[in-house]
Design a protein around this motif. Structure first.
Motif, PDB file in Angstrom:
ATOM      1  N   SER A 253       0.834  -1.212   0.000  1.00 31.61           N
ATOM      2  CA  SER A 253       0.000   0.000   0.000  1.00 31.61           C
ATOM      3  C   SER A 253       0.865   1.258   0.000  1.00 31.61           C
TER       4      SER A 253
ATOM      5  N   ASP B  37      -5.698  -1.148  -5.115  1.00 30.50           N
ATOM      6  CA  ASP B  37      -5.119  -1.776  -3.924  1.00 30.50           C
ATOM      7  C   ASP B  37      -6.072  -2.862  -3.449  1.00 30.50           C
ATOM      8  N   GLU B  38      -5.734  -4.108  -3.756  1.00 34.06           N
ATOM      9  CA  GLU B  38      -6.579  -5.256  -3.426  1.00 34.06           C
ATOM     10  C   GLU B  38      -8.041  -5.028  -3.820  1.00 34.06           C
TER      11      GLU B  38
HETATM   12 MG   LIG Z   1      -2.256  -2.604   2.130  1.00 31.28          MG
END
Ligand SMILES: [Mg+2]
Ligand SMILES: Nc1ncnc2c1ncn2[C@@H]1O[C@H](COP(=O)(O)OP(=O)(O)OP(=O)(O)O)[C@@H](O)[C@H]1O
Lengths: 409, 225
Positions: B50, B171-172
């Protein structure tokens, strides 16, 4: 547009919003209502004061304190018919009346009372209000004919006649018999310019007074002015009298001016003080409420931190975020204030319906006033409160970093 | 076509100061990503994925090194310029969707256009096109709470795409979704790729990573081959 969403973010906590708006409304109500009370009372009092002859003054003779053109200090002033004529011709003099005064004994059958006898003319009533309970006051006919009539103050009438109506009765002043033609109402007037309140006076025609007590000069000159300030008027009056008597026109001791403007000022000062006090009370409430708004917004911002970060991530600038919260604070304050203001209008309306029916302060009729300047003043206060409430949360929100969007529970 | 890469990192460091201790979230990152590439970022939890995304997306500044985005040295830009770059060139998709719960899908998608000072009509017109593209033509006026997770993420993707960004960062994006919804998302990414977008996706899913041309593997803040 975005503001709509911010407001919804805040409204998640409905109860808190409600309480805060209520606090703002209450504070506004307090300020608005109390200012209206202050203004209204002030107006009521000054209305009453003007009834009793606002912008009128009483001139009483003094003793010169400076030598001038051969006249030594210590000259005793007395008002002459010539002085009165001269003063009557001044442009700013609206009304002028001389009042003669003498202490004496008044008798009715076996009763007697000591009192101040006032010799006055028909102009007197315009300068010094006397409300009559029964009968009439002195008129021009009495002056011209030196009618042997007398008007009694309430306490004098009580002393001689108890609660009987004195009108038509004959009373004795020394060797002279006078017919009572009127009786004054008991006056609660606290603001008298006289040593003796109305209640202990009796009035008779000045022309008659001059026969009963020959050689007396007027004790007071009562005069009302128009289109002129009080101070310059006094200066001119002083100059006219000084010139007539060859005395120094700058000698303040020649005559004494008393005006009910001075009394009015004292009362006005008191009510201004009251206004300030009550206004401050409402102000403190608003201050507390403003903290409430700020706190509420800070909580909402804390909850919405990822969303604010997201807005930043999407390209919002810190000032755009801050601006929204500032507007939000302003909006909350104005909405709450509007409610409080409306409520105060209602209460003021209601109070003005009820107040005339209660006689709390005797002759003073109370009413409440909410003027436009006052309303504007209140809006200004609310704006300041809103901005104060908004500025801290706004700055706080503006400092949130765009990375906050990446964080998740 | 310019010949410099869209993304170029030179010795990037990112430290977080936690009181006396400093956490080295990223250490000596060197990488280049060309336009049109499809990149997976892999790594264990806490490895710095991240953090890397936040720097690549101009959400944060590195504490050391240089980051060139689209030929510009980002470390020299101020807050305002960074916001402009994010708004014009970068689209973000988050694991938690981050949709405004009080706004309709349409308004959510139109949000980034507000910061361009675009008129309401045009904002909504553009948002409509994007929502149709992600297959939500019949859900435009729904609120997020009325949408499934996969649909919410598609709204978020439409919001990321509405500004026509050069770089799409996710992000994911499928972390909170079932595999079927995940596949929908990946299909949308594939379509974007065909239109020339550059996409970087953080994922735990090795299976997914295999579809991508390039894989960046992070371990304790360092890139490993
Ligand atoms: Mg993360
Ligand atoms: N704001 C911060 N302050 C301090 N430390 C931080 C901060 N953000 C991240 N870190 C630390 O930096 C390291 C990398 O964090 P990061 O969020 O990039 O990991 P990640 O690979 O995304 O993990 P995950 O897969 O769990 O999302 C972690 O050790 C984390 O604790």
């Amino acid at each position: 547009m975005e503001l709509r969403y911010l407001l919804k973010e805040i409204f998640v906590d409905r109860l808190r919003v409600l309480l805060t708006l209520l606090a703002i409304a209450w504070g506004t109500f307090a300020i608005s209502f109390m200012l209206a009370v202050g203004q209204g009372f002030l107006k009521s009092i000054s209305g009453f004061m003007s009834q009793m002859g606002s912008h009128s003054m009483v001139i009483s003779p003094g003793i010169s304190s400076m030598s001038f053109q051969g006249n030594l200090a210590g000259t005793i002033i007395s008002f002459t018919p010539k002085d009165i004529e001269a003063l009557k011709h001044l442009a700013f003099v609206k009304n002028l009346s001389a009042e003669y005064s003498m202490q004496d004994q008044l008798k009715y059958s076996s009763k007697s009372t000591s009192l101040h006898i006032s010799g006055v003319d028909e102009n007197y009533l315009a300068l010094h209000p006397v409300s009559l309970k029964t009968g009439r006051f002195i008129n021009a006919h009495d002056i011209a004919n030196r009618s042997d009539v007398i008007i009694l103050g309430s306490e004098i009438s009580k002393a001689l006649f108890k609660n009987k109506n004195p009108v038509g009765q004959w009373v004795n002043l020394g060797p002279f018999a006078l017919q009572v033609v009127g009786m004054a109402k008991a006056s609660q007037n606290q603001f008298s310019l006289y040593e003796m309140p109305n209640n202990y006076l009796a009035w008779l025609p000045a022309s008659l007074f001059n026969i009963l007590y020959p050689g007396q000069a007027p004790k007071f000159l009562l005069l009302s002015i128009k289109g002129h300030g009080e101070k310059p008027a006094q200066k001119t009056v002083l100059a006219v009298l000084a010139q007539a008597k060859h005395l120094d026109p700058t000698d303040q001791a020649l005559v004494k001016f008393s005006s009910n403007d001075a009394a009015l000022k004292a009362v006005t000062g008191f009510f201004h003080g009251l206004e300030w006090f009550l206004g401050a009370l409402g102000g403190i409430t608003l201050l507390v409420a403003s903290f409430g708004i700020a706190n509420m917004m800070l909580l909402a911002i804390r909850r919405a931190t990822p969303m604010i970060g997201l807005r930043m991530a999407l390209g919002a600038l810190p000032y755009q975020i801050a601006r929204n919260y500032l507007i939000e604070g302003l909006l909350l304050s104005l909405v709450g204030g509007f409610v409080g203001f409306l409520f105060s209008l209602l209460v003021i309306k209601a109070a003005n319906l009820i107040l005339p029916n209660i006689n709390l302060f005797g002759p003073v009729h109370l009413f409440l006033i909410l003027s436009w300047p006052l309303a504007l003043f209140i809006i200004l206060i609310l704006a300041v409160v809103g901005l104060c409430a908004g500025i801290f949360p706004a700055l706080h929100a503006a400092r949130i970093q765009p990375v906050e969007a990446l964080r998740h529970e | 076509m310019n010949n410099y890469p869209l993304i170029h990192c030179e010795n990037i460091y990112k430290d977080y100061q936690l009181g006396q201790v400093s956490v080295h979230a990223l250490q000596d990152i060197n990488l280049s990503i060309d336009k049109g590439e499809y990149v997976a970022v892999l790594g264990a939890s806490g490895s710095g994925k991240s953090t890397l995304m936040s720097i690549l997306g101009c959400l944060d500044q590195p504490t050391g090194g240089h980051y060139f985005f689209d030929g510009v040295d980002v470390s020299r830009l101020n807050t305002k310029q960074l916001a402009l770059i994010r708004n014009q060139k970068i689209g973000f998709i988050f694991q938690a969707f981050h949709l405004m719960p009080y706004a309709t899908a349409l308004d959510n998608v139109a949000l980034p256009l507000i910061y361009r000072g675009m008129k309401l009509q045009e904002r909504q017109a553009r948002a409509r096109i994007e929502l149709e593209r992600v297959g939500l033509a019949d859900r435009m006026l729904h609120h997020p709470s009325e949408l499934s997770g996969g649909q919410q993420q598609r709204v978020a993707i439409a919001r990321a795409l509405v500004t026509k960004p050069k770089l799409l960062l996710a992000d994911e994006p499928t972390g909170n979704l079932d595999s079927a919804s995940g596949k929908d998302i990946m299909a949308i990414f594939d379509a974007c790729l065909k239109e020339g977008a550059t996409i970087i996706v953080v994922t735990h899913d090795n299976q997914l990573a295999k579809r991508m041309q390039k894989t960046l593997r992070l371990q304790d803040g360092k890139l490993v081959r």
